[in-house]
Enzyme design. Structure first.
Site: not given
Ligand code: BDP
Length: 712
Positions: A301, A403, A375
């Site tokens: 990401e 979340e 996720d």
């Molecule tokens: C996702 C979240 C994000 C996190 C990412 C992670 O939306 O904010 O940075 O996981 O785990 O679920 O790195």
């Protein structure tokens, strides 16, 4: 005085409570239990030379006094019947005879039992270290608060997992990514000169459930955390956390040598970079001698990582591991990675990337793997990496903050989710190769083991944004200590301590909690659907999300609804992600007739008119699940309203108001999802199913620019 106790006796539920005390409320026991406890704790003998010992002594004093109405006499040795002795054979001479029985309990285990001392009846909590004794004290206090007797042959306990971690996704500006409980509890600006007393309350609560590590900063990390001023701030926190058995860890930004070190590269094979990290580790350990180590999100990401230099994740992890090794620190390298290129199936990527690296990590590296391959969705099959990397210690990463499960307001108890994952059988070495046995390091004999939870803690008075989200912090800690515990048992303990031990309250509330996660799956993502939430902030339903920078950040990528059917084909005719599981499991998941229905649309694209086990068609079954989820929330509201008067009005009313929000939002999820999927199925709703309250366009135009917790 008489008047006061009369008042207290008559009006205990009228006391205002805001949730700050968590499960450590120590309310007066019923008279008979209080009497018995008073007899058993006439004298309190605690080894209190260390700060940890002082915390143990103070906790017991405060609890016993509150629960029995009178303080035990503090003594340096037991000299009468009814003493409670707490310490180690080294610190309390009267416990010396117990030494042989402490073998195998390690540094964190303990023994609690009735045991004559110098011929007089006594209760002992004995351990090999002051921390073990503290954990034992909290265990005894849990039994007392929940009205459970000490078993006749006592208790011998040691944690089954070594690193029991909270990962705080807290930024240096006080914002908590995916946090729904207010700002960060770390006040970086005032640190190190001022440490809020709340930090020791935080540490105390964590110690009471066995958490022994805190990663202070977000995995989307800022290199400034590793600069000298911020290390001094972290050290001030570490000083408060240490006596409670908690080590401090930091998320390390891979490009820190460039950003704060003035180097031109962060290449892990570059000698200058290696030196920089070694020096940085030395600097950290000068300030924090028991620093735990680094957590790293790399090449995921948009975060920097070793692949920026053509190196592997093993090269990256080993770079940091070598720097920490002289100090006995560890690296927790996250497996939540997926490439920037267009993926064929994001669910496959971590496995494809990491399995070839098995055996190439240093001994002080753990790979931290999310519970499922996508996720933190309301339901995912266990991550296929569990069982596929026998030479590498795999840590579990759960999300405690909700979340994808309704933020702070939805009552969703995560115990069943954790249990479902931990008890999944990977079949890696044949039946019984559970995820729990892998995470414990037992299956493949690893010295290191760990479980991390993404914290749901913030500066709100109630810590977690709602009363019931405290249960998720609690159950996480208890299951990290022992991944084989039962979610319902833990819920019972929590309800008794947090609200009241009255069975007329405990039974219905535990029942309500136990079904709450399934209800969320039903009203959000039934039958294996996943990733259907609003873009960016992740609030509310948005199965229509498409376009944008990455296909795998959209909803349509995951549900693949069309006129024929719905679901992601991960069998051999699709992405073949099923092949990442052990062969018997892969065969089961690959077969639409054998795959558990709860994973059907995770693994298969299925026709709308396919018959389901219930006899309904898939379409009708989907709608049925959505409605059932909403109905469950309605039932929770009714149950809760019927319990009015059992607890303080303040918490009663807050929970009631949140349940009303949850019902409204569950209905929204149902209606928006049905309105949208109906445009593909073209099918009517079964008799008795209400039409969505609004047309699809209504749901699609809702916007939430200030939804909390958004990543930034
Ligand atoms: C996702 C979240 C994000 C996190 C990412 C992670 O939306 O904010 O940075 O996981 O785990 O679920 O790195």
């Amino acid at each position: 005085m008489l008047m006061l106790s009369l008042l207290l006796g008559v009006l205990p539920v009228a006391l205002a409570e805001d949730g700050y005390e968590l499960w450590l409320r120590y309310r007066p026991l019923p008279a008979a239990q209080a009497d018995a406890l008073r007899q058993q704790s006439r004298q309190l003998v605690v080894a209190d030379a260390s700060t940890t010992g002082q915390h143990t002594r103070d906790e017991l004093l405060r609890a016993l006094q509150a629960m029995t109405g009178s303080a035990p006499a503090l003594a340096s040795r037991a000299s009468q019947a009814g003493a409670l002795l707490v310490g180690t054979p080294a610190t309390l001479p009267q416990l010396r005879a117990l030494q042989p029985q402490l073998g195998g309990l390690g540094e964190e285990g303990y023994l609690i039992r009735r045991q004559p001392i110098d011929g007089r009846a006594a209760t002992v909590i004995a351990a090999n270290s002051d921390i073990g004794a503290l954990y034992g004290a909290f265990h005894l206090l849990r039994l007392l608060q929940t009205g459970q007797a000490l078993p006749a042959d006592g208790i011998r306990e040691a944690p089954r997992v070594k690193l029991r971690m909270l990962d705080h996704w807290d930024n240096l500006d006080g914002y908590v990514e995916r946090g729904y409980a207010g700002a960060s509890i770390w006040d970086w600006h005032k640190l190190p000169d001022y440490v809020d007393p709340r930090i020791s309350d935080y540490a105390r609560a964590n110690a009471s459930i066995g958490i022994n590590g805190s990663v202070l900063n977000n995995v989307n990390s800022n290199a400034v955390s590793l600069t000298a001023p911020y290390l001094a701030k972290a050290a001030a926190l570490a000083d408060v956390l240490r006596p409670w058995g908690i080590r401090v860890y930091l998320s390390a930004r891979f490009s820190a040598p460039v950003e704060i070190g003035g180097l031109s590269t962060a290449d892990p094979l570059d000698a200058g970079v290696q030196r920089w990290w070694r020096d940085k580790a030395d600097e950290i350990y000068r300030l924090i001698p028991d620093f735990g180590g680094f957590l790293v999100k790399a090449n995921s990401e948009g975060q920097p990582g070793p692949q920026d230099y053509g190196r592997s994740h093993a090269d990256g992890a080993n770079l940091l591991a070598d720097a920490l090794q002289p100090h006995a620190g560890v690296v927790m390298w996250r497996a939540f990675v997926y490439s920037h290129e267009q993926p064929d199936d994001r669910a496959r990527q971590a496995y494809d990337e990491f399995v070839p690296l098995d055996g190439r990590f240093r001994d002080n590296v753990l790979l931290q793997v999310k519970n499922g391959a996508i996720d933190f969705q309301p339901r995912e099959p266990f991550h296929p990496l569990f069982g596929a990397m026998p030479k590498t210690p795999l840590m579990m990463e759960f999300q405690i903050t909700k979340e994808y499960l309704g933020f702070a307001t939805h009552l969703v108890y995560l115990g069943p989710l954790y249990q479902e994952t931990l008890q999944s059988d990977t079949l890696a070495h044949g039946p019984g190769s559970t995820v729990a046995s892998i995470v414990e390091g037992r299956l493949d004999n690893h010295a290191l083991s760990g479980i991390a939870g993404v914290a749901n803690i913030g500066a709100d008075r109630n810590w977690t944004g709602s009363q019931f989200d405290q249960a998720n912090w609690y159950v996480f800690g208890r299951m990290a200590w022992n991944p084989r515990l039962d979610a319902a048992d833990i819920a019972r303990d929590w309800v008794r301590m947090t609200f009241t031990p009255d069975p007329a309250f405990v039974a219905p509330v535990v029942q309500m909690m136990m079904g709450s996660r399934e209800a969320a799956v039903d009203y959000m993502t039934p039958l294996g659907l996943h990733h259907l939430m609003g873009r960016g902030h992740h609030y509310g339903p948005a199965p229509w999300v498409e376009g944008g920078s990455r296909a795998d950040w959209t909803s349509v990528y995951y549900h693949r609804a069309d006129a024929d059917g719905i679901g992601f084909d991960r069998s051999a005719s699709g992405s073949n992600a099923v092949a990442q599981y052990a062969p018997p499991l892969a065969a089961e998941f690959a077969d639409p007739r054998r795959v558990p229905e709860q994973y059907l649309l995770w693994f298969h694209h299925v026709r709308w008119d396919r018959p389901m086990a219930s006899g309904r068609t898939l379409w009708d079954e989907l709608v049925h699940h959505y409605s059932r989820g909403v109905e469950y929330v309605r039932d929770m509201r009714r149950t809760w309203a019927g319990l009015d008067g059992h607890i303080d009005a303040e918490r009663q009313q807050q929970v009631a108001a949140f349940l009303a929000i949850q019902e409204k939002e569950a209905q929204w999820w149902r209606d928006a999802s049905i309105a949208y999927f109906q445009t593909f199925s073209g099918l009517p709703l079964a008799a008795g199913e209400a039409a969505p309250a609004h047309p699809l366009q209504y749901y699609q135009q809702l916007s939430f620019p200030y939804a909390p917790g958004d990543g930034k």
